[in-house]
Design an enzyme around this catalytic site. Sequence first.
Site, mmCIF file in Angstrom:
data_model
loop_
_atom_site.group_PDB
_atom_site.id
_atom_site.type_symbol
_atom_site.label_atom_id
_atom_site.label_comp_id
_atom_site.label_asym_id
_atom_site.label_seq_id
_atom_site.Cartn_x
_atom_site.Cartn_y
_atom_site.Cartn_z
ATOM 1 N N ASP A 1 -0.010 -13.714 -1.243
ATOM 2 C CA ASP A 1 -0.202 -12.266 -1.339
ATOM 3 C C ASP A 1 0.971 -11.659 -2.088
ATOM 4 O O ASP A 1 2.119 -11.752 -1.632
ATOM 5 C CB ASP A 1 -0.291 -11.704 0.092
ATOM 6 C CG ASP A 1 -0.486 -10.200 0.144
ATOM 7 O OD1 ASP A 1 -0.729 -9.586 -0.911
ATOM 8 O OD2 ASP A 1 -0.410 -9.646 1.269
ATOM 9 N N PHE B 1 4.541 -2.882 -1.028
ATOM 10 C CA PHE B 1 3.939 -2.177 -2.165
ATOM 11 C C PHE B 1 3.071 -3.119 -2.987
ATOM 12 O O PHE B 1 3.428 -4.299 -3.164
ATOM 13 C CB PHE B 1 5.035 -1.598 -3.082
ATOM 14 C CG PHE B 1 5.907 -0.602 -2.363
ATOM 15 C CD1 PHE B 1 5.552 0.746 -2.318
ATOM 16 C CD2 PHE B 1 7.053 -1.023 -1.702
ATOM 17 C CE1 PHE B 1 6.340 1.658 -1.613
ATOM 18 C CE2 PHE B 1 7.852 -0.121 -1.002
ATOM 19 C CZ PHE B 1 7.502 1.228 -0.959
ATOM 20 N N GLY B 2 1.979 -2.571 -3.496
ATOM 21 C CA GLY B 2 1.167 -3.321 -4.446
ATOM 22 C C GLY B 2 1.823 -3.262 -5.816
ATOM 23 O O GLY B 2 2.819 -2.553 -6.025
ATOM 24 N N GLY B 3 1.306 -4.029 -6.735
ATOM 25 C CA GLY B 3 1.732 -3.933 -8.139
ATOM 26 C C GLY B 3 3.072 -4.566 -8.462
ATOM 27 O O GLY B 3 3.639 -4.285 -9.519
ATOM 28 N N HIS C 1 -3.715 -7.483 7.443
ATOM 29 C CA HIS C 1 -2.307 -7.877 7.301
ATOM 30 C C HIS C 1 -1.462 -6.800 7.964
ATOM 31 O O HIS C 1 -1.280 -5.713 7.416
ATOM 32 C CB HIS C 1 -2.016 -8.004 5.795
ATOM 33 C CG HIS C 1 -0.618 -8.398 5.467
ATOM 34 N ND1 HIS C 1 -0.137 -8.389 4.175
ATOM 35 C CD2 HIS C 1 0.409 -8.819 6.248
ATOM 36 C CE1 HIS C 1 1.123 -8.789 4.176
ATOM 37 N NE2 HIS C 1 1.484 -9.040 5.418
ATOM 38 N N MET D 1 0.500 -0.671 7.205
ATOM 39 C CA MET D 1 1.971 -0.520 7.126
ATOM 40 C C MET D 1 2.390 0.678 7.971
ATOM 41 O O MET D 1 1.754 1.728 7.904
ATOM 42 C CB MET D 1 2.394 -0.255 5.681
ATOM 43 C CG MET D 1 1.960 -1.308 4.701
ATOM 44 S SD MET D 1 2.557 -0.880 3.052
ATOM 45 C CE MET D 1 1.696 -2.102 2.062
ATOM 46 N N GLY E 1 -4.780 -7.656 -5.489
ATOM 47 C CA GLY E 1 -4.846 -6.200 -5.425
ATOM 48 C C GLY E 1 -5.046 -5.601 -6.800
ATOM 49 O O GLY E 1 -6.170 -5.442 -7.288
ATOM 50 N N HIS F 1 -8.944 -7.718 2.115
ATOM 51 C CA HIS F 1 -7.593 -7.715 2.677
ATOM 52 C C HIS F 1 -7.182 -6.268 2.951
ATOM 53 O O HIS F 1 -7.149 -5.433 2.045
ATOM 54 C CB HIS F 1 -6.658 -8.359 1.656
ATOM 55 C CG HIS F 1 -5.253 -8.548 2.109
ATOM 56 N ND1 HIS F 1 -4.846 -9.609 2.907
ATOM 57 C CD2 HIS F 1 -4.126 -7.837 1.855
ATOM 58 C CE1 HIS F 1 -3.541 -9.532 3.113
ATOM 59 N NE2 HIS F 1 -3.073 -8.456 2.495
ATOM 60 N N SER G 1 -7.242 -6.810 -2.191
ATOM 61 C CA SER G 1 -6.459 -5.908 -1.351
ATOM 62 C C SER G 1 -6.909 -4.467 -1.559
ATOM 63 O O SER G 1 -6.726 -3.892 -2.637
ATOM 64 C CB SER G 1 -4.973 -6.046 -1.676
ATOM 65 O OG SER G 1 -4.265 -5.079 -0.938
ATOM 66 N N MET H 1 4.099 -14.674 1.587
ATOM 67 C CA MET H 1 4.289 -13.505 0.711
ATOM 68 C C MET H 1 4.918 -13.971 -0.595
ATOM 69 O O MET H 1 5.929 -14.684 -0.584
ATOM 70 C CB MET H 1 5.210 -12.474 1.372
ATOM 71 C CG MET H 1 4.638 -11.748 2.574
ATOM 72 S SD MET H 1 3.069 -10.898 2.322
ATOM 73 C CE MET H 1 3.416 -9.817 0.934
ATOM 74 N N ASP I 1 -4.229 -3.901 4.294
ATOM 75 C CA ASP I 1 -2.787 -3.851 4.551
ATOM 76 C C ASP I 1 -2.445 -2.666 5.432
ATOM 77 O O ASP I 1 -2.563 -1.515 5.006
ATOM 78 C CB ASP I 1 -2.034 -3.694 3.219
ATOM 79 C CG ASP I 1 -2.045 -4.968 2.398
ATOM 80 O OD1 ASP I 1 -1.582 -6.000 2.893
ATOM 81 O OD2 ASP I 1 -2.524 -4.918 1.244
ATOM 82 N N MET J 1 1.649 -5.232 8.692
ATOM 83 C CA MET J 1 3.068 -5.062 8.328
ATOM 84 C C MET J 1 3.616 -3.960 9.221
ATOM 85 O O MET J 1 3.950 -2.856 8.769
ATOM 86 C CB MET J 1 3.190 -4.722 6.839
ATOM 87 C CG MET J 1 2.989 -5.941 5.952
ATOM 88 S SD MET J 1 2.719 -5.510 4.232
ATOM 89 C CE MET J 1 0.988 -5.137 4.289
HETATM 90 C C1 DX5 Z 1 2.026 -5.865 -0.341
HETATM 91 C C2 DX5 Z 1 0.683 -6.117 0.269
HETATM 92 C C3 DX5 Z 1 -0.271 -6.719 -0.690
HETATM 93 C C4 DX5 Z 1 -0.599 -5.883 -1.903
HETATM 94 C C5 DX5 Z 1 -1.074 -6.819 -2.972
HETATM 95 O O1 DX5 Z 1 2.941 -5.652 0.639
HETATM 96 O O2 DX5 Z 1 0.786 -6.991 1.374
HETATM 97 O O3 DX5 Z 1 -1.458 -7.132 -0.032
HETATM 98 O O4 DX5 Z 1 -1.586 -4.923 -1.652
HETATM 99 O O5 DX5 Z 1 -1.272 -6.119 -4.142
HETATM 100 P P1 DX5 Z 1 -0.934 -6.730 -5.576
HETATM 101 O O6 DX5 Z 1 -1.953 -7.816 -5.805
HETATM 102 O O7 DX5 Z 1 -1.087 -5.563 -6.489
HETATM 103 O O8 DX5 Z 1 0.444 -7.269 -5.517
HETATM 104 ZN ZN ZN Z 2 -1.082 -7.864 2.189
#
Ligand code: DX5
Ligand code: ZN
Length: 228
Positions: free
Chosen positions: A178, A146-148, A66, A37, A200, A33, A8, A140, A35, A68
């Site tokens: 994901d 959010f990542g992390g 992706h 948003m 990610g 990937h 990601s 999901m 994202d 969103m």
């Molecule tokens: C979250 C995103 C993910 C995110 C994944 O809403 O869709 O793709 O970037 O990142 P990690 O692997 O850090 O959860």
């Molecule tokens: Zn994603």
Amino acid sequence: MKILTSPSVLACDFLHLEDEIRRADAAGSDWLHCDVMDGMFVPNMSFGFDTIRAINTVSDLPLDVHMMTCVPQNYLDALKAAGADIVTIHNDIGLSEEELHEVLKNIHARGMKAAMSLKPKFPAETVFPFMDELDMVLIMTVEPGFGGQKFMPDMLDKIANVRRKANELGKDMDIQVDGGINAANAALAAAYGANVFVVGTASFRAPDMKVALDDVKKAAEEAYGKNL
Ligand code: DX5
Ligand code: ZN
């Protein structure tokens, strides 16, 4: 099923985007990937078509986008022009089942693959009416935005339900997970039928991205299908 990784881009160092994409490429990523948003569908904003186009100029990897966003259907030409190969829409964008079918058809009409994503609260059955048209289902494993975040093990049964349905239909489709994916939970998700792993934080922010992606792939390959 072929096991694939899709790092990601959201987790990369945006100040050095080109280097980061080249690093992902060199680390053996299968897809990238992206994202998108819009600050409405999820409580965060990320990047859009110009960034995707820029990524596409430095990598030949398939771009897995992706969406969103609330109205992904308005941006299919922009996605195609930017170089998207796979477009994932969410099921809960305020469209009827018929309208969602139409969006999937329009993605295919532009020569892109079509996928549907389910937030954690939606059961596997939500996606069943669309299985015939889908190249991939994205489950999901965190709340999107959010990542992390931390992987939600409650999603494992959902993965298995979608995989069993696909098998029943004789469909060799991709099932992507994901959110919070690392080698340990990739093995779990693979055991329940997932074969495409968005990674990610655990890839871009690992000490060695290639080792991290190899670990995810190896763990998933060993475990695939064991809990089906
Ligand atoms: C979250 C995103 C993910 C995110 C994944 O809403 O869709 O793709 O970037 O990142 P990690 O692997 O850090 O959860
Ligand atoms: Zn994603």
